[in-house]
Design a protein around this motif. Structure first.
Motif, mmCIF file in Angstrom:
data_model
loop_
_atom_site.group_PDB
_atom_site.id
_atom_site.type_symbol
_atom_site.label_atom_id
_atom_site.label_comp_id
_atom_site.label_asym_id
_atom_site.label_seq_id
_atom_site.Cartn_x
_atom_site.Cartn_y
_atom_site.Cartn_z
ATOM 1 N N SER A 179 102.410 -15.556 -48.932
ATOM 2 C CA SER A 179 101.743 -16.097 -50.008
ATOM 3 C C SER A 179 101.722 -17.568 -50.186
ATOM 4 C CB SER A 179 101.689 -15.641 -51.496
ATOM 5 O OG SER A 179 103.138 -15.026 -51.349
ATOM 6 N N GLY A 180 103.041 -17.872 -49.887
ATOM 7 C CA GLY A 180 103.845 -19.109 -50.349
ATOM 8 C C GLY A 180 103.089 -20.089 -49.042
ATOM 9 N N PHE A 181 103.185 -19.540 -47.737
ATOM 10 C CA PHE A 181 102.466 -20.770 -46.517
ATOM 11 C C PHE A 181 101.098 -20.525 -47.034
ATOM 12 C CE2 PHE A 181 99.279 -20.054 -42.609
ATOM 13 C CZ PHE A 181 99.669 -21.049 -42.220
ATOM 14 N N VAL A 182 99.712 -19.672 -47.188
ATOM 15 C CA VAL A 182 98.574 -19.508 -47.632
ATOM 16 C C VAL A 182 98.124 -20.440 -49.069
ATOM 17 C CG1 VAL A 182 97.166 -18.560 -48.926
ATOM 18 C CG2 VAL A 182 97.653 -17.160 -47.076
ATOM 19 N N ILE A 183 99.501 -20.788 -49.675
ATOM 20 C CA ILE A 183 99.024 -21.250 -50.180
ATOM 21 C C ILE A 183 98.885 -23.560 -50.126
ATOM 22 C CG2 ILE A 183 100.014 -22.728 -52.931
ATOM 23 C CD1 ILE A 183 100.299 -19.430 -54.177
ATOM 24 N N ALA A 184 100.373 -23.370 -49.677
ATOM 25 C CA ALA A 184 99.665 -24.616 -48.695
ATOM 26 C C ALA A 184 99.651 -25.069 -48.415
ATOM 27 C CB ALA A 184 101.704 -24.455 -48.190
ATOM 28 N N GLN A 185 98.506 -24.076 -47.594
ATOM 29 C CA GLN A 185 97.316 -24.826 -46.633
ATOM 30 C C GLN A 185 96.058 -25.238 -47.840
ATOM 31 O OE1 GLN A 185 98.019 -24.329 -42.910
ATOM 32 N NE2 GLN A 185 99.802 -23.611 -44.795
ATOM 33 N N ASN A 186 96.684 -24.649 -49.089
ATOM 34 C CA ASN A 186 95.024 -25.240 -49.997
ATOM 35 C C ASN A 186 95.194 -26.159 -51.097
ATOM 36 O OD1 ASN A 186 93.135 -23.420 -48.830
ATOM 37 N ND2 ASN A 186 94.594 -22.021 -48.750
ATOM 38 N N LEU A 187 96.572 -26.923 -51.011
ATOM 39 C CA LEU A 187 97.314 -27.904 -51.793
ATOM 40 C C LEU A 187 96.210 -29.096 -51.694
ATOM 41 C CD1 LEU A 187 100.725 -26.853 -52.548
ATOM 42 C CD2 LEU A 187 98.701 -26.518 -54.222
ATOM 43 N N GLU B 199 91.454 -11.994 -59.538
ATOM 44 C CA GLU B 199 91.697 -12.868 -60.295
ATOM 45 C C GLU B 199 91.530 -13.944 -59.907
ATOM 46 O OE1 GLU B 199 90.975 -13.140 -63.950
ATOM 47 O OE2 GLU B 199 91.682 -11.999 -64.853
ATOM 48 N N LEU B 200 91.731 -13.613 -58.025
ATOM 49 C CA LEU B 200 92.459 -14.955 -57.766
ATOM 50 C C LEU B 200 91.412 -14.566 -55.867
ATOM 51 C CD1 LEU B 200 96.254 -13.610 -57.313
ATOM 52 C CD2 LEU B 200 95.319 -15.822 -59.179
ATOM 53 N N SER B 201 91.258 -16.185 -55.381
ATOM 54 C CA SER B 201 91.003 -15.820 -54.112
ATOM 55 C C SER B 201 92.052 -14.739 -52.715
ATOM 56 C CB SER B 201 90.710 -17.362 -53.573
ATOM 57 O OG SER B 201 90.145 -17.208 -52.447
ATOM 58 N N SER B 202 91.212 -14.317 -52.433
ATOM 59 C CA SER B 202 92.415 -14.355 -51.400
ATOM 60 C C SER B 202 92.512 -14.694 -50.308
ATOM 61 C CB SER B 202 91.357 -12.246 -50.302
ATOM 62 O OG SER B 202 90.793 -12.207 -50.224
ATOM 63 N N LYS B 203 91.274 -15.485 -50.572
ATOM 64 C CA LYS B 203 91.591 -16.470 -48.617
ATOM 65 C C LYS B 203 92.286 -17.695 -49.636
ATOM 66 C CE LYS B 203 87.274 -15.909 -46.756
ATOM 67 N NZ LYS B 203 86.576 -14.652 -47.994
ATOM 68 N N THR B 204 92.198 -18.331 -50.335
ATOM 69 C CA THR B 204 93.479 -18.845 -50.576
ATOM 70 C C THR B 204 94.992 -19.085 -51.530
ATOM 71 O OG1 THR B 204 91.452 -19.528 -52.819
ATOM 72 C CG2 THR B 204 91.211 -21.287 -50.628
ATOM 73 N N LEU B 205 94.344 -18.168 -52.343
ATOM 74 C CA LEU B 205 95.692 -17.587 -53.692
ATOM 75 C C LEU B 205 95.328 -18.578 -54.931
ATOM 76 C CD1 LEU B 205 98.461 -16.007 -52.025
ATOM 77 C CD2 LEU B 205 96.659 -14.966 -52.554
ATOM 78 N N GLU B 206 93.974 -19.101 -55.429
ATOM 79 C CA GLU B 206 93.881 -20.044 -56.360
ATOM 80 C C GLU B 206 93.085 -19.042 -57.047
ATOM 81 O OE1 GLU B 206 91.383 -23.789 -57.233
ATOM 82 O OE2 GLU B 206 91.253 -23.138 -55.338
ATOM 83 N N CYS B 207 93.683 -19.190 -58.185
ATOM 84 C CA CYS B 207 93.080 -18.848 -59.715
ATOM 85 C C CYS B 207 91.712 -18.508 -60.038
ATOM 86 C CB CYS B 207 93.934 -19.224 -60.922
ATOM 87 S SG CYS B 207 93.038 -18.057 -62.341
ATOM 88 N N LYS C 217 94.535 -8.762 -47.076
ATOM 89 C CA LYS C 217 94.004 -8.664 -45.496
ATOM 90 C C LYS C 217 94.368 -9.690 -45.297
ATOM 91 C CE LYS C 217 92.580 -3.721 -44.995
ATOM 92 N NZ LYS C 217 90.898 -3.492 -43.884
ATOM 93 N N SER C 218 93.489 -11.195 -45.922
ATOM 94 C CA SER C 218 93.705 -12.300 -45.249
ATOM 95 C C SER C 218 94.618 -13.177 -44.907
ATOM 96 C CB SER C 218 93.019 -13.107 -46.293
ATOM 97 O OG SER C 218 92.564 -15.095 -46.413
ATOM 98 N N ALA C 219 95.798 -13.320 -46.028
ATOM 99 C CA ALA C 219 96.843 -13.731 -46.215
ATOM 100 C C ALA C 219 97.665 -13.144 -45.054
ATOM 101 C CB ALA C 219 97.774 -13.483 -47.467
ATOM 102 N N PHE C 220 97.735 -11.507 -44.745
ATOM 103 C CA PHE C 220 98.447 -11.481 -43.957
ATOM 104 C C PHE C 220 97.834 -11.037 -42.504
ATOM 105 C CE2 PHE C 220 101.193 -7.800 -45.784
ATOM 106 C CZ PHE C 220 102.201 -8.887 -46.481
ATOM 107 N N ASN C 221 96.548 -11.962 -41.951
ATOM 108 C CA ASN C 221 96.316 -12.377 -40.706
ATOM 109 C C ASN C 221 96.300 -14.061 -41.007
ATOM 110 O OD1 ASN C 221 95.347 -9.778 -40.181
ATOM 111 N ND2 ASN C 221 93.019 -10.828 -41.614
ATOM 112 N N GLN C 222 96.566 -14.737 -41.564
ATOM 113 C CA GLN C 222 97.004 -16.315 -41.672
ATOM 114 C C GLN C 222 98.297 -16.227 -41.630
ATOM 115 O OE1 GLN C 222 95.358 -18.922 -44.791
ATOM 116 N NE2 GLN C 222 94.525 -17.003 -45.687
ATOM 117 N N TRP C 223 98.701 -15.816 -41.714
ATOM 118 C CA TRP C 223 100.716 -15.406 -41.267
ATOM 119 C C TRP C 223 101.457 -13.660 -41.944
ATOM 120 C CZ3 TRP C 223 103.940 -19.872 -40.971
ATOM 121 C CH2 TRP C 223 105.518 -18.982 -40.726
ATOM 122 N N THR C 224 101.496 -13.854 -39.858
ATOM 123 C CA THR C 224 102.163 -12.944 -39.662
ATOM 124 C C THR C 224 103.358 -12.356 -39.786
ATOM 125 O OG1 THR C 224 102.315 -12.852 -37.438
ATOM 126 C CG2 THR C 224 100.096 -12.010 -38.050
ATOM 127 N N ALA C 225 104.098 -11.394 -39.260
ATOM 128 C CA ALA C 225 105.128 -11.036 -39.227
ATOM 129 C C ALA C 225 105.716 -11.901 -37.775
ATOM 130 C CB ALA C 225 105.194 -9.934 -39.585
#
Length: 396
Positions: free
Chosen positions: A388-396, A350-358, A70-78
């Protein structure tokens, strides 16, 4: 070289991550096993690339924790995907059921969007690189990799593992993400081929084989879910969109149901025929509904040479069961060679749903197919990769 992150894998997730990181002024290097980026994108949809589904929600995904998405799809939609590609000249055209393909363009053009943007923003993509291991250091990570016979290393504060899953080994599929996760004590949800053709062996094998190449619109279902699309008979069993869809929910040894006439009732059609012309053969009636070859094959189960007026109650029941409740017990599937995606993977817990960080390894991120997130057929898995690519990029 000062870089913010190393991305392992130049597939859909890795390329989107590199581009989105570039938009934010972050420098990344992408390490790719194949000789060119986007190998799996290039073969998707027969080279046409079904790059998203306009109706994508978390409902079309299989995961031990479906709420994770849900978090990732709220951050980057279709809609974000559609707008992103339109910005770079790729307009989506709906084929069916919300599936979007590039209008007048193809998979090469999709990859070109990313490679061009990476070049413009000086995001480097290194190909023919085999990543061996990731080591943690006081300042971040060292990635050990091989290029030809030489083993080298590169370091960065953060690392993104977007190396995909197990399907299509000839396209460079690797178990690196799963191996690395296991070696570092991360939980793995059992993996299996998904969106994969199913095989039939034993006494029914020849019956399916004789119909090879025939396609029928059906409703395929089990206790959990149903799909209405075409099935395709093959020399070794069943394929086609509806079969690929149900395969993600099928387990070895299970039986599923095929309704060969989902929008009509065969008994009602027979009764209507009896009122007007009871001398019509059952085969004649079925030939109005199916290709002749398919009707002829049903002779194994049904009294095709009888008139509709002469059908007994028991025969009517048999006809109903055959047409609306056709049971299939596959022997297995065609494996990762023919699977479009992998079911299971790194446990989302194992991951944060908001950032996809381990959670156990700060600074390390997982995205795309290596995770326990499996979409339906029809652009959903690409949508997960972009998100997922978008979400990770926001948190690098």
């Amino acid at each position: 070289m000062e870089i913010d992150a190393i991305i392992i894998g130049a597939g859909a997730c890795g390329l989107m991550c590199a581009v989105q990181a570039g938009f934010l002024g972050k420098k990344v290097i992408v390490l790719e096993k194949n000789s060119k980026p986007g190998a799996k994108i290039l073969i998707s949809g027969g080279g046409r690339c079904n790059f998203t589904n306009q109706w994508a929600t978390t409902e079309q995904f299989i995961s031990a924790n479906p709420h994770f998405l849900k978090s990732a799809f709220n951050q980057w939609t279709a809609d974000d995907t559609i707008n992103f590609f339109e910005t770079y000249g790729i307009v989506g055209k709906e084929k069916t059921l919300g599936q979007l393909f590039p209008d007048h363009k193809n998979a090469k053009d999709v990859v070109e969007v990313f490679t061009s943007l990476c070049e413009q923003m000086e995001q480097e993509v290194w190909c023919n690189i085999e990543v061996k291991d990731i080591e943690q250091t006081n300042n971040g990570f060292v990635v050990n990799y091989a290029i030809g016979d030489k083993v080298k290393a590169i370091s960065a504060a953060k690392v993104v593992v977007a190396s995909g899953g197990l399907p299509i080994p000839k396209m460079g599929a690797t178990d690196f993400a799963l191996r690395f996760a296991r070696n570092n004590g991360l939980k793995i949800i059992e993996t299996a081929p998904a969106l994969v053709p199913l095989t039939i062996t034993g006494k029914d094998e020849d019956w399916y084989a004789q119909l090879s190449g025939n396609s029928v619109f059906c409703e395929v279902s089990n206790d959990e879910i149903s799909f209405e699309e075409n099935i395709l008979f093959t020399h070794w069993g069943l394929s086609g969109p509806a079969i690929l869809q149900i395969s993600s929910y099928w387990r070895r040894g299970e039986v599923f149901n095929i309704n060969l006439l989902p929008h009509q009732n065969i008994l009602e059609l027979i009764e209507n025929e009896r009122k007007t012309n009871g001398k019509v053969l059952l085969s004649t009636l079925l030939n109005r509904l199916y290709a002749k070859k398919f009707t002829d094959a049903l002779n194994k189960f049904l009294p095709l040479t009888k008139t509709v007026a002469d059908l007994s109650k028991a025969e009517m029941e048999l006809i109903y069961q055959t047409i609306h409740e056709f049971k299939v017990k596959p022997a297995g599937d065609k494996g990762y060679d023919k699977a479009e995606v992998m079911r299971g993977g790194i446990d989302t817990d194992e991951l944060s749903s908001k950032t996809l960080e381990c959670k156990k390894i700060p600074g390390l991120y997982f995205g795309g197919e290596c995770m326990d997130v499996t979409g339906w057929l029809g652009g959903y898995n690409f949508q997960w990769a972009w998100a997922s690519g978008f979400v990770i990029a926001q948190n690098l």
